[in-house]
Design a protein around this motif. Sequence first.
Motif, PDB file in Angstrom:
ATOM      1  N   MET A  66       0.847  -1.201   0.000  1.00 53.44           N
ATOM      2  CA  MET A  66       0.000   0.000   0.000  1.00 53.44           C
ATOM      3  C   MET A  66       0.876   1.243   0.000  1.00 53.44           C
ATOM      4  SD  MET A  66      -2.952   1.358   0.069  1.00 53.44           S
ATOM      5  CE  MET A  66      -3.603   2.986   0.362  1.00 53.44           C
ATOM      6  N   SER A  67       0.684   2.088  -0.989  1.00 51.28           N
ATOM      7  CA  SER A  67       1.570   3.238  -1.148  1.00 51.28           C
ATOM      8  C   SER A  67       0.975   4.544  -0.629  1.00 51.28           C
ATOM      9  CB  SER A  67       1.928   3.410  -2.634  1.00 51.28           C
ATOM     10  OG  SER A  67       0.757   3.599  -3.414  1.00 51.28           O
ATOM     11  N   PHE A  68      -0.241   4.500  -0.046  1.00 53.78           N
ATOM     12  CA  PHE A  68      -0.881   5.735   0.400  1.00 53.78           C
ATOM     13  C   PHE A  68      -0.065   6.399   1.501  1.00 53.78           C
ATOM     14  CE2 PHE A  68      -3.985   8.023   3.119  1.00 53.78           C
ATOM     15  CZ  PHE A  68      -4.380   8.980   2.179  1.00 53.78           C
ATOM     16  N   SER A  69       0.269   7.674   1.281  1.00 54.72           N
ATOM     17  CA  SER A  69       1.169   8.388   2.188  1.00 54.72           C
ATOM     18  C   SER A  69       0.454   9.431   3.035  1.00 54.72           C
ATOM     19  CB  SER A  69       2.279   9.070   1.380  1.00 54.72           C
ATOM     20  OG  SER A  69       1.723   9.962   0.420  1.00 54.72           O
ATOM     21  N   GLY A  70      -0.870   9.513   2.893  1.00 55.15           N
ATOM     22  CA  GLY A  70      -1.605  10.546   3.617  1.00 55.15           C
ATOM     23  C   GLY A  70      -1.825  11.776   2.754  1.00 55.15           C
ATOM     24  N   PHE A  71      -2.544  12.735   3.303  1.00 53.47           N
ATOM     25  CA  PHE A  71      -2.820  13.979   2.577  1.00 53.47           C
ATOM     26  C   PHE A  71      -1.895  15.092   3.059  1.00 53.47           C
ATOM     27  CE2 PHE A  71      -7.022  11.789   2.341  1.00 53.47           C
ATOM     28  CZ  PHE A  71      -7.076  11.680   0.959  1.00 53.47           C
ATOM     29  N   GLU A  72      -1.584  16.005   2.146  1.00 51.77           N
ATOM     30  CA  GLU A  72      -0.699  17.126   2.456  1.00 51.77           C
ATOM     31  C   GLU A  72      -1.336  18.422   1.977  1.00 51.77           C
ATOM     32  OE1 GLU A  72       2.809  17.116  -0.346  1.00 51.77           O
ATOM     33  OE2 GLU A  72       2.024  15.105  -0.745  1.00 51.77           O
ATOM     34  N   GLN A  73      -0.736  19.537   2.391  1.00 46.65           N
ATOM     35  CA  GLN A  73      -1.308  20.848   2.044  1.00 46.65           C
ATOM     36  C   GLN A  73      -1.494  21.005   0.540  1.00 46.65           C
ATOM     37  OE1 GLN A  73      -2.568  22.766   4.178  1.00 46.65           O
ATOM     38  NE2 GLN A  73      -1.490  22.559   6.131  1.00 46.65           N
ATOM     39  N   ALA A  74      -0.554  20.481  -0.243  1.00 47.16           N
ATOM     40  CA  ALA A  74      -0.634  20.630  -1.698  1.00 47.16           C
ATOM     41  C   ALA A  74      -1.886  19.984  -2.280  1.00 47.16           C
ATOM     42  CB  ALA A  74       0.611  20.034  -2.351  1.00 47.16           C
ATOM     43  N   ASP A  75      -2.381  18.934  -1.624  1.00 44.61           N
ATOM     44  CA  ASP A  75      -3.605  18.290  -2.107  1.00 44.61           C
ATOM     45  C   ASP A  75      -4.792  19.246  -2.004  1.00 44.61           C
ATOM     46  OD1 ASP A  75      -2.145  15.916  -2.445  1.00 44.61           O
ATOM     47  OD2 ASP A  75      -2.546  15.289  -0.390  1.00 44.61           O
ATOM     48  N   PHE A  76      -4.897  19.910  -0.879  1.00 46.32           N
ATOM     49  CA  PHE A  76      -6.002  20.844  -0.666  1.00 46.32           C
ATOM     50  C   PHE A  76      -5.840  22.111  -1.507  1.00 46.32           C
ATOM     51  CE2 PHE A  76      -5.606  18.235   3.131  1.00 46.32           C
ATOM     52  CZ  PHE A  76      -6.915  17.814   3.338  1.00 46.32           C
ATOM     53  N   ASP A  77      -4.606  22.512  -1.730  1.00 46.79           N
ATOM     54  CA  ASP A  77      -4.337  23.737  -2.489  1.00 46.79           C
ATOM     55  C   ASP A  77      -4.685  23.605  -3.963  1.00 46.79           C
ATOM     56  OD1 ASP A  77      -3.504  25.056  -0.233  1.00 46.79           O
ATOM     57  OD2 ASP A  77      -1.363  24.708  -0.587  1.00 46.79           O
ATOM     58  N   VAL A  78      -4.872  22.384  -4.447  1.00 45.88           N
ATOM     59  CA  VAL A  78      -5.300  22.179  -5.837  1.00 45.88           C
ATOM     60  C   VAL A  78      -6.574  22.964  -6.125  1.00 45.88           C
ATOM     61  CG1 VAL A  78      -6.330  20.455  -7.399  1.00 45.88           C
ATOM     62  CG2 VAL A  78      -4.168  19.960  -6.230  1.00 45.88           C
ATOM     63  N   PHE A  79      -7.450  23.080  -5.111  1.00 45.26           N
ATOM     64  CA  PHE A  79      -8.746  23.724  -5.332  1.00 45.26           C
ATOM     65  C   PHE A  79      -8.655  25.250  -5.335  1.00 45.26           C
ATOM     66  CE2 PHE A  79      -9.553  19.522  -3.473  1.00 45.26           C
ATOM     67  CZ  PHE A  79     -10.271  18.966  -4.512  1.00 45.26           C
ATOM     68  N   LYS A  80      -7.448  25.772  -5.163  1.00 44.15           N
ATOM     69  CA  LYS A  80      -7.221  27.214  -5.303  1.00 44.15           C
ATOM     70  C   LYS A  80      -6.792  27.590  -6.719  1.00 44.15           C
ATOM     71  CE  LYS A  80      -5.704  27.904  -0.496  1.00 44.15           C
ATOM     72  NZ  LYS A  80      -4.575  28.332   0.364  1.00 44.15           N
ATOM     73  N   ILE A  81      -6.463  26.600  -7.520  1.00 44.99           N
ATOM     74  CA  ILE A  81      -5.951  26.855  -8.876  1.00 44.99           C
ATOM     75  C   ILE A  81      -7.079  27.320  -9.787  1.00 44.99           C
ATOM     76  CG2 ILE A  81      -4.884  25.784 -10.894  1.00 44.99           C
ATOM     77  CD1 ILE A  81      -3.476  23.862  -8.952  1.00 44.99           C
ATOM     78  N   ASP A  82      -6.877  28.419 -10.475  1.00 48.69           N
ATOM     79  CA  ASP A  82      -7.873  28.958 -11.404  1.00 48.69           C
ATOM     80  C   ASP A  82      -7.827  28.206 -12.730  1.00 48.69           C
ATOM     81  OD1 ASP A  82      -8.749  30.899  -9.601  1.00 48.69           O
ATOM     82  OD2 ASP A  82      -7.235  32.340 -10.263  1.00 48.69           O
ATOM     83  N   GLY A  83      -9.002  28.128 -13.365  1.00 44.83           N
ATOM     84  CA  GLY A  83      -9.079  27.535 -14.695  1.00 44.83           C
ATOM     85  C   GLY A  83      -9.365  26.053 -14.653  1.00 44.83           C
ATOM     86  N   LEU A  84     -10.301  25.615 -15.486  1.00 51.06           N
ATOM     87  CA  LEU A  84     -10.699  24.205 -15.512  1.00 51.06           C
ATOM     88  C   LEU A  84      -9.532  23.297 -15.872  1.00 51.06           C
ATOM     89  CD1 LEU A  84     -12.789  21.911 -15.474  1.00 51.06           C
ATOM     90  CD2 LEU A  84     -13.342  22.488 -17.853  1.00 51.06           C
ATOM     91  N   ASP A  85      -8.854  23.586 -16.978  1.00 57.20           N
ATOM     92  CA  ASP A  85      -7.778  22.706 -17.431  1.00 57.20           C
ATOM     93  C   ASP A  85      -6.634  22.673 -16.425  1.00 57.20           C
ATOM     94  OD1 ASP A  85      -9.224  22.156 -19.711  1.00 57.20           O
ATOM     95  OD2 ASP A  85      -8.149  23.594 -20.960  1.00 57.20           O
ATOM     96  N   GLU A  86      -6.288  23.843 -15.900  1.00 59.83           N
ATOM     97  CA  GLU A  86      -5.172  23.919 -14.953  1.00 59.83           C
ATOM     98  C   GLU A  86      -5.482  23.137 -13.668  1.00 59.83           C
ATOM     99  OE1 GLU A  86      -5.014  27.382 -17.723  1.00 59.83           O
ATOM    100  OE2 GLU A  86      -6.574  26.416 -16.511  1.00 59.83           O
ATOM    101  N   ARG A  87      -6.706  23.302 -13.169  1.00 62.13           N
ATOM    102  CA  ARG A  87      -7.064  22.584 -11.940  1.00 62.13           C
ATOM    103  C   ARG A  87      -7.183  21.091 -12.193  1.00 62.13           C
ATOM    104  NH1 ARG A  87     -11.871  24.744  -8.144  1.00 62.13           N
ATOM    105  NH2 ARG A  87     -10.648  26.656  -8.502  1.00 62.13           N
ATOM    106  N   MET A  88      -7.752  20.724 -13.334  1.00 59.29           N
ATOM    107  CA  MET A  88      -7.884  19.306 -13.648  1.00 59.29           C
ATOM    108  C   MET A  88      -6.520  18.645 -13.794  1.00 59.29           C
ATOM    109  SD  MET A  88     -10.930  18.097 -13.549  1.00 59.29           S
ATOM    110  CE  MET A  88     -10.439  16.531 -14.267  1.00 59.29           C
ATOM    111  N   ASP A  89      -5.562  19.335 -14.413  1.00 58.06           N
ATOM    112  CA  ASP A  89      -4.213  18.769 -14.559  1.00 58.06           C
ATOM    113  C   ASP A  89      -3.595  18.517 -13.185  1.00 58.06           C
ATOM    114  OD1 ASP A  89      -4.379  18.796 -17.288  1.00 58.06           O
ATOM    115  OD2 ASP A  89      -3.222  20.648 -17.565  1.00 58.06           O
ATOM    116  N   ALA A  90      -3.757  19.481 -12.285  1.00 61.97           N
ATOM    117  CA  ALA A  90      -3.196  19.340 -10.937  1.00 61.97           C
ATOM    118  C   ALA A  90      -3.928  18.249 -10.162  1.00 61.97           C
ATOM    119  CB  ALA A  90      -3.285  20.670 -10.196  1.00 61.97           C
ATOM    120  N   LEU A  91      -5.226  18.193 -10.341  1.00 58.71           N
ATOM    121  CA  LEU A  91      -6.022  17.175  -9.650  1.00 58.71           C
ATOM    122  C   LEU A  91      -5.587  15.774 -10.092  1.00 58.71           C
ATOM    123  CD1 LEU A  91      -9.838  17.485  -9.114  1.00 58.71           C
ATOM    124  CD2 LEU A  91      -8.850  15.315  -9.804  1.00 58.71           C
ATOM    125  N   LYS A  92      -5.383  15.610 -11.410  1.00 55.03           N
ATOM    126  CA  LYS A  92      -4.988  14.299 -11.938  1.00 55.03           C
ATOM    127  C   LYS A  92      -3.608  13.879 -11.440  1.00 55.03           C
ATOM    128  CE  LYS A  92      -7.704  14.727 -16.184  1.00 55.03           C
ATOM    129  NZ  LYS A  92      -7.650  14.998 -17.646  1.00 55.03           N
TER     130      LYS A  92
END
Length: 206
Positions: free
Chosen positions: A1-27
């Motif tokens: 199992m490689s799950f390492s937990g959640f970090e600030q960068a995971d939550f900060d994805v939702f601050k990114i403007d633009g559909l494509d930009e946020r989707m790229d970061a989310l993926k």
Amino acid sequence: MSFSGFEQADFDVFKIDGLDERMDALKSQIRPKLEDLGRHFAPTLSSIAGDEMHYHVAKHARRTKNPPKDTWVAFASNSRGYKMLPHFQIGLWETHVFIWFAVIYEAPEKEAIGKKLEENIHSIYTRIPKDFYWSIDHMKPEARVHSELSKEDLLSMFKRLQTVKKAEILCGLNIPREEAVKLSGEEMLSKIEFVFKEILPLYKLA
């Protein structure tokens, strides 16, 4: 199992403007972790629920304009989809991690499920942990903590599920990002498993 937990960068994805930009970061940032959680918990949920559970990571494929404000992995007894069925979710808003039992508006058996919940109102009200939350809309981050609800409040939610076309019911735990980022991968997995076991009776009723 490689799950390492959640970090600030995971939550900060939702601050990114633009559909494509946020989707790229989310993926790249969050989706691999949701895949890990899906692979980890599908066998666990299959075992405790008594149904073979399949995991579905949100793709947000229908979006053409507005970037997603949350994302998740859902678990259901159908390999093709989950929205029509009572299911479990693990996901993130910018502010918190959520772990839910969910019946959302696409479920055709909502009225029957609402009646079963209503019939078992006493046991549900007394056994759900006080720090768990209830929501009536999976598209909004707001939820009400169980300890602040009366039995009549809960009954109103269950009756609404029977009579309102767009009604939903969700129950589980919200973990603020400040707390979530302090948990190791193993600690988060343990907490999620605990929540799933606590909300399992709701799934069994549904």
